[in-house]
Scaffold this active site. Sequence first.
Site, short mmCIF file in Angstrom:
data_model
loop_
_atom_site.label_atom_id
_atom_site.label_comp_id
_atom_site.label_asym_id
_atom_site.label_seq_id
_atom_site.Cartn_x
_atom_site.Cartn_y
_atom_site.Cartn_z
N ASP A 263 -24.15 19.23 78.97
CA ASP A 263 -24.11 18.63 77.63
C ASP A 263 -25.41 18.78 76.85
O ASP A 263 -25.42 18.65 75.64
CB ASP A 263 -23.73 17.14 77.73
CG ASP A 263 -24.63 16.37 78.68
OD1 ASP A 263 -25.58 16.97 79.23
OD2 ASP A 263 -24.39 15.17 78.91
N SER B 299 -37.49 9.17 79.05
CA SER B 299 -36.47 9.88 79.84
C SER B 299 -36.71 9.80 81.33
O SER B 299 -37.75 9.34 81.80
CB SER B 299 -36.45 11.35 79.41
OG SER B 299 -37.45 12.06 80.12
C1 MIC Z 1 -33.34 12.23 76.81
O1 MIC Z 1 -32.58 11.58 76.12
O2 MIC Z 1 -34.59 12.21 76.69
C2 MIC Z 1 -32.74 13.11 77.91
C3 MIC Z 1 -32.95 14.52 77.49
O3 MIC Z 1 -31.36 12.87 78.01
C4 MIC Z 1 -33.45 12.79 79.23
C5 MIC Z 1 -33.12 13.70 80.35
C6 MIC Z 1 -33.83 15.01 80.29
O4 MIC Z 1 -34.99 15.07 79.89
O5 MIC Z 1 -33.21 16.01 80.67
C7 MIC Z 1 -33.24 11.34 79.70
O6 MIC Z 1 -32.97 10.48 78.90
O7 MIC Z 1 -33.42 11.07 80.90
#
Ligand code: MIC
Length: 648
Positions: free
Chosen positions: A64, A533
């Site tokens: 996604d 994240s």
């Molecule tokens: C985000 O919203 O920062 C992400 C991208 O979904 C991250 C995961 C990632 O860095 O791949 C998260 O929220 O953990």
Amino acid sequence: MADTLAYKILKAHLVDGKLEPGHEIGIRIDQTLTQDATGTMAYLQFEALGLDKVKTELSVSYVDHNMLQAGFENADDHRYLRTVAANYGIHFSKPGNGICHQVHLERFGVPGKTLLGSDSHTPTNGGLGMIAIGAGGLDVAVAMGGGPFYLPCPRIVGVHLKGKLQEWVSGKDVILEALRQLSVKGGVGNIIEYFGEGVASLEVTQRATITNMGAELGATTSIFPSDENTRKYLKLQGREDSFTPLSADDGCKYDKVIEIDLDKLEPLIAKPHSPDNVVKVRDVAGTDVMQVCIGSCTNSSIYDLEMTAAMLRGKQVAPTVDLTISPGSKQVYTMVSKSGALSDIIASGARILESACGPCIGMGQAPPSHGVSVRSFNRNFVGRSGTKDAQVYLTSPEVCAATALSGKITDPRDLGKQPRVALPTEFYIDDRGIIDPPTSGVMPEILRGPNIQPLPTRKEMADRLVGKALLKLEDNITTDHIMPAGAKILPLRSNIPAISQFVFFYVDQDFAKRAKAEGAFTIVGGENYGQGSSREHAALAPMYLGLQFVLAKSFARIHKTNLVNFGIVPLTFANPADYDKLKQNDVLEIDDARTQIMAADQRVKVKNVTQGYEFEAKFDLSPRQQEILLAGGLLNFTKEAAGEPVPA
Ligand code: MIC
Ligand code: SF4
């Protein structure tokens, strides 16, 4: 003893430790989820564990995030994820099927179960009464292998919801109010549990918006009771058999209680550049806006999109505004198309995007220079949108739609009566976008393209840790600062040598060059270092460049665990004044590190070699985490426990 709902579920899953704040606990994980941007690394790590199949009740791999295929990289990752899933008993949700948290809520979440996801917004499924926690990919890999998930035993903050939501006020305003009261670090070490008469006025989709954005409080997770609304939602999903009623025991004690009176709540908005920078929409109404984005795992449910369509119906988006809409899942997309809402949205002049994260993670739709962008998303950190000087505001879909129509931030109460939108009485269910793993026969070959590089390894912890403090940073540094995402960098997630060139890129474009020249270095941070994240790349890529330890005023939960998992010591100042004394580029040194890291008082002596003084730093780690650090990280630790060799 009268228990909170969170403790009841934790108790039923406890496999190690004492369920008391101050202790580390290990819990059994029933379900896992990964998304593509963290998933490739998680599955490389799972492969490195050498197991045949996942040992969970259910594991799902979603695609996604990395949806723009501007080169071979993302497509290579998708193909690897599909083939690796088939081999290890994992369900694979194809690109286009939707955002992991939304799809999981629709098709897989079960009240009372535990879910561990390699994405910080995994708590979305707390809206169904699950204990759903975000973690680094390596922790998820270990959980897929049947290992417990270890975490500091959380305290429980009760949020007493009084009254009921008024016109034009939604679940988003509830969580923005919680952020206003508690701040982005107010939830660290806590589970947020919602209770009170106001709960019944919130549908599961609204609850999921609230638990989703509990991640922005820094909370371990957030949870709602499972009640008649939960039953109704699961029934609409054809899954009523997954329903169990769940609530806290009468008379249970919360460690802290805050109140939100839904009767009095007004439309709220978070100003740039932090989700807790919350004000009333009225206070910023009239601000000119160039872009509006509706979607993301926070606000892209069928309710959100039907409401948006009802507001846009027969009207035109302002000529100066670009409105983008991303339905959260194929289910939502199909339902708005069947109901006619999609035609209303298209006719209004909106741009319709895929069912994916899209602009939320800077995968396209970067705003213009200095542009004001109003989004129904959850994060507005500097640069995350892809435009460093953009001004990003976070608010409800209702405020977004009102703003898109007028071209200025608009309080929807000025539009008169709110259209009535109820959940459809029948949901569209089609799981063909989710590929079940084969149960027998020849497994497909696991295909790795050139972008998928082997995992970097780390040696056991050295006895002397030394390096220049290449950065001295302020409070609330996010993982987006440490390891930025966006359309250019995100495709490199499975190639650590390549992505490490972008560590701290928007803080200091020469950072990677400076780090390489040093060979070994340290970082100094303020409060809540590493918020945001779950991306373990924010630990792994700096480790690859030579990071020895981080010294900060305090850490965010997931990032702290990720640092330990990759053998990097997270230290805090014993005396906060030492933060002020220290200067960027001072050389910091820890001697006898292997002995000091095992010290019972959890204190180490750090030398500031440049300024010629010594000071004390602390760590707050479990004995298990101390051993992980000695081993040089969780992968080495797990291999050592299985009697396998680790890099010397
Ligand atoms: C985000 O919203 O920062 C992400 C991208 O979904 C991250 C995961 C990632 O860095 O791949 C998260 O929220 O953990
Ligand atoms: Fe995707 Fe944004 Fe949700 Fe992260 S916060 S999972 S990038 S939609």
